[in-house]
Design a protein around this motif. Structure first.
Motif, PDB file in Angstrom:
ATOM      1  N   ILE A 122      39.033  37.336  50.200  1.00 54.79           N
ATOM      2  CA  ILE A 122      39.272  37.241  48.872  1.00 54.79           C
ATOM      3  C   ILE A 122      39.140  38.501  48.074  1.00 54.79           C
ATOM      4  O   ILE A 122      38.105  39.162  48.330  1.00 54.79           O
ATOM      5  CB  ILE A 122      38.200  36.026  48.454  1.00 54.79           C
ATOM      6  CG1 ILE A 122      38.239  34.963  49.146  1.00 54.79           C
ATOM      7  CG2 ILE A 122      38.297  36.177  46.879  1.00 54.79           C
ATOM      8  CD1 ILE A 122      37.118  34.020  49.104  1.00 54.79           C
ATOM      9  N   THR A 123      40.170  39.271  47.497  1.00 55.84           N
ATOM     10  CA  THR A 123      40.056  40.443  47.009  1.00 55.84           C
ATOM     11  C   THR A 123      40.120  40.529  45.435  1.00 55.84           C
ATOM     12  O   THR A 123      39.616  41.485  44.872  1.00 55.84           O
ATOM     13  CB  THR A 123      41.360  41.386  47.361  1.00 55.84           C
ATOM     14  OG1 THR A 123      42.499  40.624  47.126  1.00 55.84           O
ATOM     15  CG2 THR A 123      41.303  41.843  49.041  1.00 55.84           C
ATOM     16  N   ASP A 124      40.308  39.490  44.862  1.00 54.32           N
ATOM     17  CA  ASP A 124      40.057  39.147  43.346  1.00 54.32           C
ATOM     18  C   ASP A 124      39.362  37.906  42.874  1.00 54.32           C
ATOM     19  O   ASP A 124      39.618  36.822  43.858  1.00 54.32           O
ATOM     20  CB  ASP A 124      41.248  39.553  42.749  1.00 54.32           C
ATOM     21  CG  ASP A 124      42.221  38.368  42.938  1.00 54.32           C
ATOM     22  OD1 ASP A 124      42.556  37.646  42.018  1.00 54.32           O
ATOM     23  OD2 ASP A 124      42.955  38.327  44.050  1.00 54.32           O
ATOM     24  N   ARG A 144      44.804  39.033  29.123  1.00 50.27           N
ATOM     25  CA  ARG A 144      45.948  39.318  29.853  1.00 50.27           C
ATOM     26  C   ARG A 144      45.895  38.760  31.236  1.00 50.27           C
ATOM     27  O   ARG A 144      47.160  38.729  31.938  1.00 50.27           O
ATOM     28  CB  ARG A 144      46.009  40.912  30.049  1.00 50.27           C
ATOM     29  CG  ARG A 144      46.420  41.421  28.576  1.00 50.27           C
ATOM     30  CD  ARG A 144      46.797  42.743  28.827  1.00 50.27           C
ATOM     31  NE  ARG A 144      46.894  43.305  27.194  1.00 50.27           N
ATOM     32  CZ  ARG A 144      47.205  44.304  26.817  1.00 50.27           C
ATOM     33  NH1 ARG A 144      47.647  45.489  27.908  1.00 50.27           N
ATOM     34  NH2 ARG A 144      47.403  44.787  25.679  1.00 50.27           N
ATOM     35  N   GLY A 145      44.847  38.582  31.887  1.00 50.89           N
ATOM     36  CA  GLY A 145      44.834  37.763  33.133  1.00 50.89           C
ATOM     37  C   GLY A 145      45.197  38.569  34.473  1.00 50.89           C
ATOM     38  O   GLY A 145      45.694  38.293  35.435  1.00 50.89           O
ATOM     39  N   ARG A 146      44.932  39.952  34.291  1.00 53.56           N
ATOM     40  CA  ARG A 146      45.043  40.965  35.459  1.00 53.56           C
ATOM     41  C   ARG A 146      43.751  40.671  36.294  1.00 53.56           C
ATOM     42  O   ARG A 146      42.889  40.551  36.047  1.00 53.56           O
ATOM     43  CB  ARG A 146      44.923  42.379  34.846  1.00 53.56           C
ATOM     44  CG  ARG A 146      46.126  42.693  33.985  1.00 53.56           C
ATOM     45  CD  ARG A 146      45.982  43.976  33.340  1.00 53.56           C
ATOM     46  NE  ARG A 146      47.001  44.416  32.663  1.00 53.56           N
ATOM     47  CZ  ARG A 146      47.069  45.490  31.546  1.00 53.56           C
ATOM     48  NH1 ARG A 146      45.780  46.158  31.619  1.00 53.56           N
ATOM     49  NH2 ARG A 146      47.949  45.805  30.935  1.00 53.56           N
ATOM     50  N   PRO A 147      44.290  40.718  37.690  1.00 54.83           N
ATOM     51  CA  PRO A 147      43.198  40.158  38.720  1.00 54.83           C
ATOM     52  C   PRO A 147      42.043  41.484  38.957  1.00 54.83           C
ATOM     53  O   PRO A 147      42.572  42.650  38.686  1.00 54.83           O
ATOM     54  CB  PRO A 147      43.839  40.163  40.030  1.00 54.83           C
ATOM     55  CG  PRO A 147      45.320  40.727  39.867  1.00 54.83           C
ATOM     56  CD  PRO A 147      45.731  40.685  38.150  1.00 54.83           C
ATOM     57  N   PHE A 178      32.514  47.432  36.326  1.00 57.79           N
ATOM     58  CA  PHE A 178      32.260  46.224  35.860  1.00 57.79           C
ATOM     59  C   PHE A 178      33.463  45.093  36.444  1.00 57.79           C
ATOM     60  O   PHE A 178      33.791  44.118  35.677  1.00 57.79           O
ATOM     61  CB  PHE A 178      31.991  45.698  34.366  1.00 57.79           C
ATOM     62  CG  PHE A 178      30.641  46.316  34.183  1.00 57.79           C
ATOM     63  CD1 PHE A 178      29.683  45.620  33.926  1.00 57.79           C
ATOM     64  CD2 PHE A 178      30.557  47.683  33.714  1.00 57.79           C
ATOM     65  CE1 PHE A 178      28.431  46.294  33.593  1.00 57.79           C
ATOM     66  CE2 PHE A 178      29.213  48.251  33.291  1.00 57.79           C
ATOM     67  CZ  PHE A 178      28.191  47.635  33.192  1.00 57.79           C
ATOM     68  N   ASP A 179      34.401  45.639  37.331  1.00 62.82           N
ATOM     69  CA  ASP A 179      35.386  44.969  37.802  1.00 62.82           C
ATOM     70  C   ASP A 179      34.928  43.730  38.511  1.00 62.82           C
ATOM     71  O   ASP A 179      35.602  42.775  38.807  1.00 62.82           O
ATOM     72  CB  ASP A 179      36.280  45.656  38.697  1.00 62.82           C
ATOM     73  CG  ASP A 179      37.367  46.371  37.805  1.00 62.82           C
ATOM     74  OD1 ASP A 179      37.277  46.374  36.514  1.00 62.82           O
ATOM     75  OD2 ASP A 179      38.161  47.260  38.187  1.00 62.82           O
ATOM     76  N   CYS A 180      33.810  43.847  39.357  1.00 57.29           N
ATOM     77  CA  CYS A 180      33.442  42.905  40.051  1.00 57.29           C
ATOM     78  C   CYS A 180      32.547  41.515  39.779  1.00 57.29           C
ATOM     79  O   CYS A 180      31.924  40.686  40.380  1.00 57.29           O
ATOM     80  CB  CYS A 180      32.658  43.423  41.410  1.00 57.29           C
ATOM     81  SG  CYS A 180      31.013  43.869  41.082  1.00 57.29           S
ATOM     82  N   LEU A 184      29.429  30.207  43.711  1.00 58.40           N
ATOM     83  CA  LEU A 184      30.009  31.719  43.032  1.00 58.40           C
ATOM     84  C   LEU A 184      31.468  30.848  42.171  1.00 58.40           C
ATOM     85  O   LEU A 184      31.886  30.232  42.709  1.00 58.40           O
ATOM     86  CB  LEU A 184      30.577  32.657  44.016  1.00 58.40           C
ATOM     87  CG  LEU A 184      29.494  33.067  44.874  1.00 58.40           C
ATOM     88  CD1 LEU A 184      30.204  33.877  45.951  1.00 58.40           C
ATOM     89  CD2 LEU A 184      28.416  33.846  44.332  1.00 58.40           C
ATOM     90  N   GLY A 185      31.730  31.796  41.131  1.00 57.09           N
ATOM     91  CA  GLY A 185      32.667  31.070  40.470  1.00 57.09           C
ATOM     92  C   GLY A 185      33.234  32.255  39.469  1.00 57.09           C
ATOM     93  O   GLY A 185      32.908  33.626  39.666  1.00 57.09           O
ATOM     94  N   ASP A 186      34.237  32.135  38.630  1.00 56.32           N
ATOM     95  CA  ASP A 186      34.734  33.181  37.461  1.00 56.32           C
ATOM     96  C   ASP A 186      33.521  33.561  36.778  1.00 56.32           C
ATOM     97  O   ASP A 186      32.429  32.778  36.442  1.00 56.32           O
ATOM     98  CB  ASP A 186      35.828  32.698  36.634  1.00 56.32           C
ATOM     99  CG  ASP A 186      36.943  32.051  37.453  1.00 56.32           C
ATOM    100  OD1 ASP A 186      37.178  32.674  38.605  1.00 56.32           O
ATOM    101  OD2 ASP A 186      37.686  31.126  37.205  1.00 56.32           O
TER     102      ASP A 186
END
Length: 112
Positions: free
Chosen positions: A25-27, A34-37, A48-50, A73-75
């Motif tokens: 799971i990479t994203d 914009r919904g960029r992974p 703060f990407d993770c 874990l979730g969004d």
């Protein structure tokens, strides 16, 4: 632990981010609006990407939190987040997260 209802194994001492990446799971979130992974980037708590939701707590850095049995874990923004909390800045605008002193331009994760 589980991510979006799917079991994710973890080794003792492994961070949540490392366990997710090891499980393929990479994203695990998308940029605002914009919904960029996004997923693991720096791996040391600087960016703060993770960001991820852990047991309902929003916006935790997955690279800094040790994995543990039973974690859900979730969004980063669980359902119920407000639209204002989930919108990329418009092009040319800068968003600043005061608590961490982090600036993100155009939702690309690059500090200014």
């Amino acid at each position: 632990m589980t991510f979006r209802g799917v079991a994710v194994p973890a080794e003792p001492g492994q961070s949540i981010a490392a366990a997710l990446v090891a499980a393929g799971i990479t994203d695990w979130r998308t940029t605002r609006g914009r919904g960029r992974p996004r997923g693991l980037f720096c791996g040391i708590g600087v960016c703060f990407d993770c960001l991820i939701s852990i047991d309902g707590a929003r916006a935790e850095r997955a690279c800094l939190v040790p994995a543990a049995d039973g974690m859900r874990l979730g969004d980063a923004l669980e359902p119920g987040g407000t639209p204002e909390d989930d919108g990329d800045p418009e092009p040319g605008h800068t968003r600043h997260t005061a608590a961490a002193g982090h600036t993100e331009e155009d939702g690309d994760g690059a500090p200014s």
